[in-house]
Design an enzyme around this catalytic site. Structure first.
Site, PDB file in Angstrom:
ATOM      1  N   ASP A 272       0.839  -1.192   0.000  1.00 52.18           N
ATOM      2  CA  ASP A 272       0.000   0.000   0.000  1.00 52.18           C
ATOM      3  C   ASP A 272       0.876   1.245   0.000  1.00 52.18           C
ATOM      4  O   ASP A 272       2.019   1.199  -0.456  1.00 52.18           O
ATOM      5  CB  ASP A 272      -0.940  -0.023   1.220  1.00 52.18           C
ATOM      6  CG  ASP A 272      -2.309   0.540   0.902  1.00 52.18           C
ATOM      7  OD1 ASP A 272      -2.410   1.769   0.764  1.00 52.18           O
ATOM      8  OD2 ASP A 272      -3.275  -0.248   0.784  1.00 52.18           O
TER       9      ASP A 272
ATOM     10  N   HIS B   8      -3.806   5.907   3.612  1.00 53.82           N
ATOM     11  CA  HIS B   8      -4.501   4.718   3.114  1.00 53.82           C
ATOM     12  C   HIS B   8      -3.915   3.427   3.674  1.00 53.82           C
ATOM     13  O   HIS B   8      -4.624   2.543   4.168  1.00 53.82           O
ATOM     14  CB  HIS B   8      -4.451   4.720   1.586  1.00 53.82           C
ATOM     15  CG  HIS B   8      -5.346   3.739   0.921  1.00 53.82           C
ATOM     16  ND1 HIS B   8      -4.955   2.450   0.628  1.00 53.82           N
ATOM     17  CD2 HIS B   8      -6.610   3.848   0.470  1.00 53.82           C
ATOM     18  CE1 HIS B   8      -5.945   1.809   0.027  1.00 53.82           C
ATOM     19  NE2 HIS B   8      -6.971   2.644  -0.084  1.00 53.82           N
TER      20      HIS B   8
ATOM     21  N   SER C 178     -11.104  -0.956  -0.986  1.00 52.12           N
ATOM     22  CA  SER C 178      -9.823  -0.939  -0.276  1.00 52.12           C
ATOM     23  C   SER C 178      -9.986  -1.362   1.171  1.00 52.12           C
ATOM     24  O   SER C 178      -9.040  -1.826   1.799  1.00 52.12           O
ATOM     25  CB  SER C 178      -9.207   0.462  -0.325  1.00 52.12           C
ATOM     26  OG  SER C 178      -8.715   0.764  -1.596  1.00 52.12           O
TER      27      SER C 178
END
Length: 1473
Positions: free
Chosen positions: A54, A335, A540
């Site tokens: 990520d 994220h 996600s």
């Protein structure tokens, strides 16, 4: 600050609380995790390692420090992109000095140019000088965007506070000076008044004192006048300072600090005596590292620190390539931390209910954080990052991999990155989970890696409880309900469903997502966000939720005695899919959508029971490759268009088990191959699918292509809509195992098949309707009707929250675009907000263009009584999906609407989709032909053709191929089968070494320059490799990354393979030279060799668009340059149905920008109706022809002038031989100066001075020599003064009074009177020639004299600048030299060339600063020169400005800002690409 985690300790997991939380931050109940842990409290992911690919993770985030067993949460944190790489190949020995007080000072020259003070720890125990490695990196290069923006904003506020304080002081100083001047004037006026009074007294008998008094008064007046004059000068300086300060504030920019790093090795007892790398980082960018913490690679001591300047970004370090590369690893955004927290956060809360509420799905699991989001390209993933991360995941023995990233793809399951994912799963034994993507709710929106075969693709599900917990959703109510009912907010009122954004299948080759999981969470976010947790939703979030559930499942299996290290990815996938829940307890409580949810919602409890029951059974650990050979080896069956429905409905399916064995097979492997024999029942899930009853499947190694069977579909009884079925292969001996493989089948039955009306004479009346509306008896909510013209249709949508409603329309053959009109038919209650509607229209799904390039997707409020109009390009014969879905966030109550669809065509396109259409005007034909018609209805055309930019194609000038890195980061490991086979040896034999596959890198260097432009000071440029763009997972090469630099090395921009890089403003002036370095990789060196000359395209945006006229007459189009025949381009024109119009678009008639070159291709658009954005549009290209230099040959030539010219040329050829020899010697003299051969130079110079002492070129050369001649040893201490004296002598030698050619008086007289240039028609040729000769001689002499005087003044300025303070004699000589120069050089424009202008600016600024004490005036003149002169002199002028600022009080903050700016413009270190 640097921290290290404490040693791991093992603890027993506490039992779950009796009372579960009323709300969940991270959903766990939906997937059965809570139910499983109620029975197995230690089944929390312990012992399982998850690689999170990520943006990177925050090592200091809440809940991300320890596992439930006390182990470090993070195994390691790796930057797989290289965006934090620092070149540390430079080695230096530290300087050790013992101070008078006995302290030891350790210093070294840093890579940034700063002198670094180091802690004594670098010396080790013996305190002797050691060798270290140095490097540097700009802070802003490694900060995530949000932190970067905040740091810049905060630094600007602080900077402006200091600046405003300085401005206030300057204003106070100016006010004080003005007050002093005013007071002085007042005192002078009073003295004058008193004097007048005294003069009125009796003056008959003055005494001696009174007689001398006037002399005293005169002296006082002179002093007062001088003081007033000085005050005025000071006021002028102060006013200039105010102006400069205000102007400087406007030019503020923040390049950020540069941090030095120092790398060294030391032996440590706890590492077995091996040397361990240690890094020191100048976090404050001030050169003082005496208190810096020595950091080791994260896996050694689990150390992490915090970047300074208020960023709050945590980081760790890694060392690669034996110390040649130091990597600072920091997350690229929030994220990755959020994703890792969902999977495995573990909060140390003492409240078990709170802990259960906050914890991730698998709090016992460990995380390998792999950063694959490259900050240089806005945290997009790169091929290098993905491949390195998978290699690292295998190295760290990870069981699971989560990748919550995705991009559109052209051809799923193709390309290098896709192959590495396949290897990771099937060869290296890791289970990869990935997000489906966020591009729903329409079908065929699945991107990669979700569209790949090897990962488990996860869609996003939202339960009613999540709607309440995550979004505080106010549940729906009707206007008829009572107030008491309206007060209720029961989550059960809404069904669970897929999130609207969750991407749907099928892919063009028929594949769907595998499963779904909760797609939202409140989870940990990085500390630099200045909050502890954050809420995000998307696929996600669903992927790490399911990945965490898989970790829980594996830990439960481990507790049951199963070796999870050998539990294959295929077996885990089968356990999850075959037990997934297709709906909740009651079907009415959930929306079933296989296109988004795949097999359904994960159930860990059922998966555990399944895995325990079927582990070790034949074929349970196998994956199977499903192919449809007659459909291009598609992985499923997908019939979408009406034409396909009319074609063959029997497909051949090929099945092949994916067996991973070593090349030299072991006995165990041979036994497995020979014994593999699966008796399978083939069971269709729907009655409209037929297939054989059974098949026997073996290894198929001999045949290689697998075993085949046929599938027949009969869709005739299916209602309109999307239909999904599977053919399940079930073990005939053990049906409870469920499918070992499935063949996915999707069939789209259109709601309406629209066809153009048939031929009919107009006099016969209205046309017959030809649109065929198919029956929808099974869905009474679908209402479709045709309009009077037989083409347009009207549809009604009755929508419920969470459920997409789809209409499929077969587009008429020649349609080019459709107009969609939407109106609400549901009244909105007063107490309710308007519905928010999602419109998603996808015109086709054949794979040649991915959906993001062709779809429209709109989110808007559905207001009562209003109509919304949208346009979408369509493709004739394809099926258009118009999908509508209500959002449940603002108003979860049902709603109805009507949708009108009008099809349009101007009948001017080829049988391909709009995006691939183009018109090209070649450089010779000057126009391109097309046409327009109206096959469906009357249409309007109002064409507009504009060129907006330029394409320029360049080739690389150099390429280099090398290994990707000199360590294991770029070596793909061998398969598990090869490793196992190599370890299986006969008694007494050594295990064989199995090598991995080396990945090579290739760098291509492109260089280009922009032509000097008088029209555009700068041009917006975007580089791209077109042939490889929009490819990452399906790219034929490993990666793509480029960096653009100017000639000073300043980084102007980065770009990669997927997303368009931001346009860079490049200067279009002399010196505008640029270099682009492109990096790619591949495991085959030969492939890179064949790509070494791949072309690069520069897209250059024009400041103003150019119009290309569109005509309907051929003769006008073929002569676009003619403008005086009354021609008019095509304007608004109506085409009746059936009419046709020829159209011609011509080259632009206006002048092209002066920087456009022959061979460039200009680009733009042709709109057939500029008033309708949805109407047909073409890409337009114009090939730029050679520039015209045509001359008028009809003019009469002057024979006399031609003869005279010939005589002149003959005379020139007969030039005196002696002069030619003399010129050659002077030229040679210049070469000797360049080679520093002083003796030879001086000998030849003496010879030439004796021959022609007054030769101007010779004397100019001697001035140049005086500037560079070697200084005698005796004059070393006064080098600058000595050199200035030598230059002065050489300059003075040019004067006629000293035997030189420069007669100042003659030059002054010549230019002081009117000396008109000779007229062309002057009859006296001799007089004309003599005038020309005099003009040239005087011009050359004046030019040379100006240059010489500048050189002389410059030499004395250097002498004065080198000494602080300069001697009075030097200062006086400098002042005199400037005054002499100013007699001949009134302004910089009098000088020749930019270099002399720069030198003049420096000399004059030094004169103001040194001789006049006017530092502020010097600052103003230098800043103006820097602005006016070319960029190549920016550094020289800025360095001079720094000298001035050091002499102005209170300007240290600007000096620091300028230093950071210069570090960016002229980097001392380069980042590794």
């Amino acid at each position: 600050m640097v921290m290290a985690t404490s040693p791991s300790t093992t603890t027993t997991a506490p039992a779950l609380p009796a009372t579960t939380p009323s709300r969940w931050q991270i959903p766990k109940d939906e997937t059965g995790v809570i139910a499983l842990r109620e029975n197995m409290s230690t089944a929390d992911g312990r012992g399982i390692r998850i690689a999170v690919l990520d943006t990177g993770c925050d090592l200091a985030a809440r809940g991300m420090q320890k596992t439930s067993t006390g182990q470090p949460k993070y195994l390691d944190f790796l930057d797989c992109t290289g965006d934090g790489d620092i070149d540390t190949r430079t080695k230096k020995t530290v300087d050790v000095k013992e101070e008078d007080d006995g302290t030891v000072k350790v210093t070294v020259a840093g890579a940034s140019g700063k002198k670094l003070t180091l802690p004594r720890i670098v010396l080790g125990e013996d305190k002797t000088p050691v060798e270290v490695r140095v490097g540097a990196i700009p802070l802003y290069q490694i900060l995530p965007k949000t932190a970067l923006n905040r740091v810049r904003a905060e630094r600007k506020i602080k900077f402006m506070e200091i600046h405003n304080t300085r401005v206030a002081k300057a204003q106070k100083d100016l006010d004080q000076l003005r007050l002093q001047l005013q007071q002085q004037k007042g005192a002078a006026n009073k003295d004058a008044s008193d004097k007048d009074k005294d003069e009125g007294k009796d003056q008959d008998t003055p005494d001696k004192e009174e007689e001398t008094a006037p002399e005293k008064e005169d002296s006082d007046n002179v002093t007062a006048t001088s003081s007033a004059s000085n005050l005025k000068k000071e006021i002028k300086e102060a006013e200039t300072l105010m102006d400069e300060l205000q102007d400087m504030a406007k030019s503020y920019s923040d390049a950020g600090p540069v941090m030095d790093v120092v790398l060294y090795q030391q032996n440590r007892a706890d590492s077995g005596g091996d040397a361990v790398w240690h890094a020191l980082i100048d976090l404050h960018a001030d050169g003082n590292l005496t208190n810096a913490t020595s950091m080791t690679p994260y896996a050694v001591d689990h150390q992490f620190g915090t970047l300074q300047f208020g960023s709050q970004v945590t980081f760790c370090v890694q060392v690669y390539e034996n110390g040649d590369v130091l990597n600072i690893v920091a997350d690229g955004g929030s994220h990755g931390t959020h994703v890792a927290g969902i999977a495995a956060a573990n909060y140390p809360s003492e409240d078990p209910v709170e802990k259960l509420q906050k914890d991730g799905v698998a709090p016992g699991a460990q995380i390998l954080a792999c950063k694959i989001g490259d900050i240089r390209v806005s945290t997009s993933e790169t091929g290098t990052g993905l491949i390195r991360a998978l290699i690292a995941a295998k190295k760290y023995k990870c069981h699971l991999v989560n990748l919550s990233y995705g991009e559109p793809s052209w051809q799923p399951d193709r390309g290098r990155v896709a192959q590495v994912f396949d290897d990771a799963v099937h060869k290296w034994g890791m289970t990869v989970f990935t997000s489906a993507g966020n591009d729903g709710p329409a079908l065929s929106t699945l991107g990669s890696p979700g569209a790949l075969s090897s990962p488990i693709t996860v869609g996003a599900y939202v339960s009613p409880q999540m709607m309440a917990d995550q979004y505080s959703t106010l549940m729906g109510s009707s206007s008829n309900s009572s107030s008491a009912d309206n007060d209720k907010n029961d989550p059960a009122e809404l069904p669970g469903a897929s999130y609207s954004f969750s991407s749907r299948g099928p892919t063009p080759d028929g594949v769907l997502p595998d499963i779904c999981g909760p797609g939202g969470a409140w989870a940990p976010v990085p500390t630099h966000t200045l909050q502890g947790i954050g809420q995000k939703h998307g696929t996600s979030m669903s992927s790490p939720n399911v990945c965490g559930a898989a970790a829980v499942l594996l830990s439960a299996l481990k507790e049951k005695g199963i070796d999870v290290d050998t539990f294959s990815p295929s077996e885990l996938r089968r356990a999850l899919k075959n037990t997934a829940i297709k709906s909740t307890a009651e079907e009415k409580d959930s929306v079933l959508d296989p296109f988004a949810q795949g097999a359904g919602l994960v159930s860990v409890t059922k998966a555990l029971d399944y895995a325990l029951a079927h582990h070790g059974k034949p074929g349970q650990d196998l994956a199977f490759a499903i192919k449809i050979p007659t459909s291009g080896n598609a992985r499923g069956i997908f019939i979408r268009d009406a034409l396909q429905l009319a074609g063959p409905m029997t497909k051949t399916v090929s099945v092949r088990p994916l067996l991973q064995h070593s090349i030299q097979k072991t006995d165990e492997e041979m036994s497995y191959l020979l014994s593999l024999e699966l008796d399978l029942d083939l069971v269709p899930s729907q009655s409209w699918v037929q297939c054989p009853d059974r098949m026997t499947l073996v290894s198929t190694k001999e045949r290689g292509v697998g075993q085949t069977f046929a599938v027949r579909m009969d869709p005739r009884g299916l209602p309109p809509g999307a239909h999904y079925a599977t053919v399940d292969a079930i073990d005939s001996k053990d049906p409870a195992r469920g499918p070992l493989f499935q063949v996915p089948i999707t069939v789209i039955i259109p709601h309406a098949i629209v066809s153009p009306p048939p031929f009919k004479f107009a006099v016969d009346g209205n046309v017959d309707q030809t649109t065929q509306v198919l029956s929808a008896d099974t869905d009474k909510t679908v209402e479709i009707s045709t309009c009077d013209n037989g083409i347009d249709i009207e549809m009604r949508y009755d929508l419920t929250p969470g459920a997409p409603s789809r209409r499929f329309i077969s587009v008429p053959a020649s349609a080019e675009w459709a107009t969609i009109k939407i109106r609400s038919v549901t009244p909105i209650a007063k107490h309710e907000a308007p519905h928010n509607l999602i419109l998603h229209a996808v015109p086709f799904a054949r794979g040649d263009l991915h959906n993001k390039l062709i779809q429209i997707k709109k989110f808007f409020p559905l207001n009562e009584g209003t109509e919304r109009i949208f346009h979408v390009h369509v493709k004739g014969g394809s099926t258009l999906e118009i999908c509508m879905q209500l959002s449940w966030l603002s108003n979860p109550s049902p709603a109805s609407l009507t949708c009108d669809v009008e099809f349009h065509s101007l009948d001017c396109r080829q049988p391909t989709f709009m995006a691939s259409q183009q018109l090209r005007i070649s450089s010779a034909t000057e126009f391109a032909r097309f046409g327009a018609g109206a096959p469906f209805r009357s249409e309007k055309i109002n064409p507009k053709a504009m060129l907006s930019g330029v394409f320029r194609t360049i080739r690389p000038k150099e390429y280099k191929i090398a290994v990707g890195s000199y360590d294991d980061r770029d070596i793909m490991p061998p398969s598990d089968a090869e490793i196992k086979a190599a370890a299986t040896t006969s008694e007494g034999e050594e295990p064989q070494q199995v090598d991995g596959t080396q990945i090579y890198k290739m760098t291509l260097e492109y260089s280009f320059k922009l032509a000097d432009s008088k029209e555009d000071a700068s041009i917006m440029v975007t580089p791209r490799i077109p042939s490889l763009f929009h490819q990452i997972y399906d790219s034929p090469i490993d990666s793509q990354l480029w960096v653009l630099e100017d000639k000073n090395g300043k980084i102007l921009g980065y770009g990669s393979c997927m997303h368009e890089a931001a346009a860079v403003s490049l200067a279009s002036k002399p010196g505008g030279e640029y270099k682009l370095t492109f990096r790619t990789g591949h495991p085959k060196r030969s492939v890179l060799e064949q790509l070494k000359d791949i072309p690069l395209r520069l897209t250059m945006k024009m400041g103003k668009e150019l119009d290309c006229p569109v005509y309907s007459e051929f003769d006008k189009a073929s002569t676009p340059g003619v403008t005086e025949d009354g021609r008019d381009p095509v304007k608004l024109t109506a085409l009746r149905r059936g009419a046709h119009c020829d159209l011609y678009v011509t080259r632009p008639t206006a002048k092209l920008p002066d920087w456009v070159q022959p061979g460039d291709v200009m680009y733009g658009k042709v709109q057939l109706n500029q008033k309708n954005e949805g109407a047909t549009t073409f890409d337009l290209f114009y090939e730029v022809p050679p520039k015209s230099d045509v001359k008028d040959g009809s003019k009469q030539k002057d024979d006399k002038k031609t003869d005279d010219k010939k005589d002149d040329e003959d005379q020139k050829l007969e030039e005196d031989f002696t002069d030619s020899i003399f010129k050659a010697k002077v030229s040679h003299l210049s070469k000797l100066r360049g080679k520093k051969k002083s003796e030879a130079y001086e000998a030849l110079a003496d010879e030439l001075k004796q021959e022609k002492a007054d030769n101007l070129p010779l004397l100019e050369e001697l001035v140049s020599y005086a500037k560079e001649v070697k200084v005698p040893d005796s004059e070393k201490e006064n080098e600058k003064t000595w050199r200035a004296s030598e230059v002065s002598k050489a300059v003075d030698a040019m004067l006629s009074s000293n035997g030189g050619p420069i007669d100042e008086t003659a030059i002054a007289q010549y230019y002081g009177c009117n000396n008109p240039a000779p007229e062309d028609d002057d009859d006296d040729e001799e007089q004309k020639e003599e005038a020309e000769k005099t003009k040239k001689e005087m011009g050359d002499n004046r030019k040379a004299w100006r240059s010489a005087l500048l050189t002389k003044a410059g030499a004395w300025s250097d002498a004065c600048d080198a000494t602080t303070p300069p001697s009075e004699d030097d200062q006086t000589t400098f002042d005199t030299a400037v005054k002499d120069m100013k007699k001949w050089v009134a302004a910089a424009g009098d000088l020749n060339g930019d270099k002399e202008k720069v030198r003049h600016a420096v000399v004059m600024a030094r004169h103001q600063r040194i001789c006049k004490s006017k530092g502020v005036s010097a600052l103003a003149s230098l800043r103006k020169a820097r602005k006016d002169l070319p960029e190549e002199f920016f550094k020289e002028l800025t360095e001079e400005i720094e000298k001035v600022l050091k002499g102005i009080d209170g300007m240290s903050y600007w000096l620091q800002q300028m230093k950071e700016d210069m570090d960016e413009r002229y980097p001392k270190v380069k980042q590794i690409l």
